[in-house]
Scaffold this active site. Structure first.
Site, mmCIF file in Angstrom:
data_model
loop_
_atom_site.group_PDB
_atom_site.id
_atom_site.type_symbol
_atom_site.label_atom_id
_atom_site.label_comp_id
_atom_site.label_asym_id
_atom_site.label_seq_id
_atom_site.Cartn_x
_atom_site.Cartn_y
_atom_site.Cartn_z
ATOM 1 N N HIS A 1 0.850 -1.184 0.000
ATOM 2 C CA HIS A 1 0.000 0.000 0.000
ATOM 3 C C HIS A 1 0.882 1.228 0.000
ATOM 4 O O HIS A 1 1.936 1.233 0.627
ATOM 5 C CB HIS A 1 -0.902 0.012 1.251
ATOM 6 C CG HIS A 1 -2.081 0.903 1.102
ATOM 7 N ND1 HIS A 1 -2.018 2.237 1.371
ATOM 8 C CD2 HIS A 1 -3.342 0.652 0.670
ATOM 9 C CE1 HIS A 1 -3.203 2.775 1.124
ATOM 10 N NE2 HIS A 1 -4.020 1.834 0.688
ATOM 11 N N ASP B 1 -7.939 -5.574 0.363
ATOM 12 C CA ASP B 1 -8.434 -6.394 -0.748
ATOM 13 C C ASP B 1 -7.995 -7.847 -0.662
ATOM 14 O O ASP B 1 -8.493 -8.678 -1.413
ATOM 15 C CB ASP B 1 -7.965 -5.792 -2.080
ATOM 16 C CG ASP B 1 -8.704 -4.511 -2.367
ATOM 17 O OD1 ASP B 1 -9.906 -4.471 -2.081
ATOM 18 O OD2 ASP B 1 -8.084 -3.556 -2.843
HETATM 19 N N1 CMC Z 1 3.897 -7.530 -4.923
HETATM 20 C C1 CMC Z 1 5.230 -7.529 -5.132
HETATM 21 N N2 CMC Z 1 6.032 -6.456 -4.982
HETATM 22 C C2 CMC Z 1 5.435 -5.321 -4.587
HETATM 23 C C3 CMC Z 1 4.054 -5.243 -4.344
HETATM 24 C C4 CMC Z 1 3.283 -6.406 -4.508
HETATM 25 N N3 CMC Z 1 1.964 -6.389 -4.311
HETATM 26 N N4 CMC Z 1 3.746 -3.977 -3.962
HETATM 27 C C5 CMC Z 1 4.893 -3.294 -3.983
HETATM 28 N N5 CMC Z 1 5.928 -4.107 -4.349
HETATM 29 C C6 CMC Z 1 7.346 -3.750 -4.417
HETATM 30 C C7 CMC Z 1 7.648 -2.886 -5.639
HETATM 31 O O1 CMC Z 1 8.001 -3.687 -6.764
HETATM 32 C C8 CMC Z 1 8.821 -2.061 -5.137
HETATM 33 O O2 CMC Z 1 9.976 -2.879 -5.130
HETATM 34 P P1 CMC Z 1 11.436 -2.231 -5.421
HETATM 35 O O3 CMC Z 1 11.681 -1.266 -4.299
HETATM 36 O O4 CMC Z 1 12.369 -3.386 -5.432
HETATM 37 O O5 CMC Z 1 11.322 -1.548 -6.760
HETATM 38 C C9 CMC Z 1 8.462 -1.812 -3.667
HETATM 39 O O6 CMC Z 1 7.640 -2.934 -3.291
HETATM 40 C C10 CMC Z 1 7.710 -0.508 -3.423
HETATM 41 O O7 CMC Z 1 6.553 -0.511 -4.243
HETATM 42 P P2 CMC Z 1 5.939 0.746 -4.985
HETATM 43 O O8 CMC Z 1 5.373 0.290 -6.296
HETATM 44 O O9 CMC Z 1 6.934 1.871 -4.991
HETATM 45 O O10 CMC Z 1 4.797 1.130 -3.987
HETATM 46 P P3 CMC Z 1 3.590 2.081 -4.323
HETATM 47 O O11 CMC Z 1 3.321 2.790 -3.074
HETATM 48 O O12 CMC Z 1 3.859 2.913 -5.532
HETATM 49 O O13 CMC Z 1 2.441 1.047 -4.715
HETATM 50 C C11 CMC Z 1 0.543 -0.351 -4.614
HETATM 51 C C12 CMC Z 1 1.400 0.696 -3.882
HETATM 52 C C13 CMC Z 1 -0.727 -0.601 -3.809
HETATM 53 C C14 CMC Z 1 0.140 0.201 -5.996
HETATM 54 C C15 CMC Z 1 1.360 -1.643 -4.773
HETATM 55 O O14 CMC Z 1 1.756 -2.116 -3.511
HETATM 56 C C16 CMC Z 1 0.590 -2.709 -5.532
HETATM 57 O O15 CMC Z 1 0.553 -2.676 -6.769
HETATM 58 N N6 CMC Z 1 -0.034 -3.693 -4.790
HETATM 59 C C17 CMC Z 1 -0.839 -4.713 -5.426
HETATM 60 C C18 CMC Z 1 -2.181 -4.144 -5.819
HETATM 61 C C19 CMC Z 1 -3.091 -3.948 -4.618
HETATM 62 O O16 CMC Z 1 -3.230 -4.823 -3.782
HETATM 63 N N7 CMC Z 1 -3.715 -2.779 -4.589
HETATM 64 C C20 CMC Z 1 -4.732 -2.467 -3.566
HETATM 65 C C21 CMC Z 1 -4.343 -1.301 -2.736
HETATM 66 S S1 CMC Z 1 -5.398 -1.196 -1.296
HETATM 67 C C22 CMC Z 1 -6.930 -0.768 -1.931
HETATM 68 C C23 CMC Z 1 -7.046 0.673 -2.137
HETATM 69 O O17 CMC Z 1 -6.980 1.412 -1.140
HETATM 70 O O18 CMC Z 1 -7.284 1.064 -3.304
#
Ligand code: CMC
Length: 435
Positions: A312, A370
């Site tokens: 998240h 989720d």
């Molecule tokens: N699986 C694997 N790796 C992950 C995941 C995941 N679900 N989420 C983040 N990472 C990794 C990402 O690859 C990055 O790694 P590195 O530092 O090596 O490049 C690190 O963790 C930081 O991630 P980020 O993409 O910079 O984090 P963000 O804050 O931009 O993204 C997120 C947040 C929710 C988009 C992401 O965690 C994600 O895509 N999760 C899966 C989708 C999901 O469950 N979304 C629902 C969110 S809760 C409902 C809502 O409130 O809408």
């Protein structure tokens, strides 16, 4: 806002240092007010994805991502989920205080009196293919509501804003249920205003005209809790979209349609659907025994595979909503005699393995709401492609509360981000023969 402290930004390019006021919220990080930066220096800040930018001032929802805390108007989500129902939560988000019994009764009466949609709305539905994704239908039909309530709506009038909020709250369950009924080829069910808000939603989703639908209180309570947990989440992508759309003075129903479009993406509200698809995929590969292989794939950056329902932008701890959703999962599966549900067993094992894995620990990736909400919704009989529609229904109150807060702010301005331009500089158009 008053400022006791200031931030001084110095520059290495000869620009004179500039002071900016620092404001304190009631809780949470301070903000540096850089509104005068461009005027004083000719420079913008650069923050794609809003990683360090507070785009507005708000009194509605507070999240402490490190603690894993979520407060609606100061009340912890754990307490609201146990002591209140969804309509009370809506009242709180819209009005700032929990209702007294007479206030609650009056609010419920107002909402339930607006549950029907204009009969012409049914024509919009029949224009869609039966296999259209229900979120596509919902974006279109909620946007279409603006055509029914535009000329009489003055967004500067607080009473008009309140009636718009009531209409949206009341009609979303009807539209969501209609999207479902259309996709399964069953007749639309008219609302029944003697049922509770969520009981009526289940009646319109699962009832048929030829039989009386028996409302199951345990299941109604579980769905109501899902709605409470998703009701607001401060300035997430869809809420920010609603604010940005609304900042131009646009019709609120059209703004909510923009929020629904944003919510649809798998990185946001579409994650519960994507999570169940992921669990099915692991089951097909061989179930629990194949979790290790799946996790390896997730950790391989080239695979493009993510552990859906994990991670998240704000929570760097267990999402408090995920904890409540896990409890709800136990309750619902128990009530339905599905304690050995294979999705739930797989999800719990997957969670355990991920929480012990260095990749997830280092990056502070925990289950989000989720991860379990799809399993609960599936057990309630809600089809997978409807999950995000349920999220949209729940979040409508948050969107409309945030929209109303913005419109009533005397300092409100149209949202207009700037850019770091890296494209070609001015050049001359050559005639076709010389290109
Ligand atoms: N699986 C694997 N790796 C992950 C995941 C995941 N679900 N989420 C983040 N990472 C990794 C990402 O690859 C990055 O790694 P590195 O530092 O090596 O490049 C690190 O963790 C930081 O991630 P980020 O993409 O910079 O984090 P963000 O804050 O931009 O993204 C997120 C947040 C929710 C988009 C992401 O965690 C994600 O895509 N999760 C899966 C989708 C999901 O469950 N979304 C629902 C969110 S809760 C409902 C809502 O409130 O809408």
């Amino acid at each position: 806002m008053t400022s006791e402290h200031k931030a001084t930004i110095s520059f290495s390019d000869g620009t004179a240092p500039v002071d900016f006021p620092i404001y304190k919220g009631s809780v949470g990080p301070d903000v540096i007010d850089i509104r005068k930066l461009y005027g004083a220096t000719g420079k913008f800040t650069f923050d794609p994805g809003f990683l360090s930018t507070a785009a507005c001032e708000s009194e509605i929802t507070y999240i402490d991502g490190d603690k894993g805390e979520l407060l609606y108007r100061g009340y912890p989500i754990e307490e609201l989920a146990v002591h209140c129902d969804y309509l009370e939560t809506c009242y709180l988000l819209l009005n700032g205080e929990l209702p007294t019994q007479p206030e609650r009764d009056d609010f419920e009466m107002r909402v339930m009196r607006h549950t029907m949609v204009h009969e012409q709305m049914t024509r919009f539905f029949t224009g869609f293919r039966r296999d259209a994704h229900p979120m596509a239908i919902l974006v279109g039909c909620v946007g279409a509501l603006s055509a029914f309530y535009h000329d009489s709506l003055d967004i500067q009038n607080p009473d008009h804003r309140f009636v718009s909020a009531i209409r949206l709250l009341a009609k979303m369950p009807t539209l969501v249920a209609m999207a479902h009924k259309y996709s399964v080829g069953q007749p639309f069910m008219y609302p029944r205003n003697n049922l509770s808000y969520t009981g009526n939603l289940m009646h319109m989703m699962f009832g048929v005209p030829c039989e009386e639908y028996q409302v199951n209180d345990v299941l109604v309570r579980a769905l109501d809790r899902i709605l409470i947990l998703h009701a607001d989440h401060e300035q997430n992508a869809s809420t920010s979209t609603v604010r940005l759309a609304g900042s131009s003075g646009a019709n609120p129903f059209a703004c909510i349609a923009a929020g629904i479009a944003t919510l649809w993406g798998p990185a946001h509200g579409g994650a519960n659907e994507a999570c169940l698809v992921m669990l099915n995929d692991i089951k097909q590969r061989g179930g629990v025994a194949k979790i290790g292989d799946f996790i390896k794939e997730v950790k391989d950056k080239d695979s493009g595979v993510k552990l859906m329902g994990f991670g998240h932008r704000v929570y760097k701890n267990y999402d408090p909503r995920a904890k409540l959703m896990r409890e709800t999962c136990y309750e619902v599966l128990g009530a339905l005699g599905l304690e050995n549900d294979p999705d739930f067993a797989l999800a719990m094992k997957l969670e355990q393995i991920a929480l012990e894995d260095d990749y997830f620990v280092k990056r502070k990736l925990y289950p989000n709401v989720d991860f379990y909400s799809g399993i609960v919704q599936k057990a309630l009989g809600i089809p997978v492609e409807m999950f995000t529609c349920i999220f949209a229904l729940a979040r409508t109150v948050g969107w409309i509360a945030q929209w109303a807060e913005m419109i009533s702010d005397p300092d409100q301005k149209i949202g207009r981000p700037r850019q770091l331009f890296t494209g070609p500089t001015r050049r001359v158009v050559k005639p076709m023969a010389q290109r």
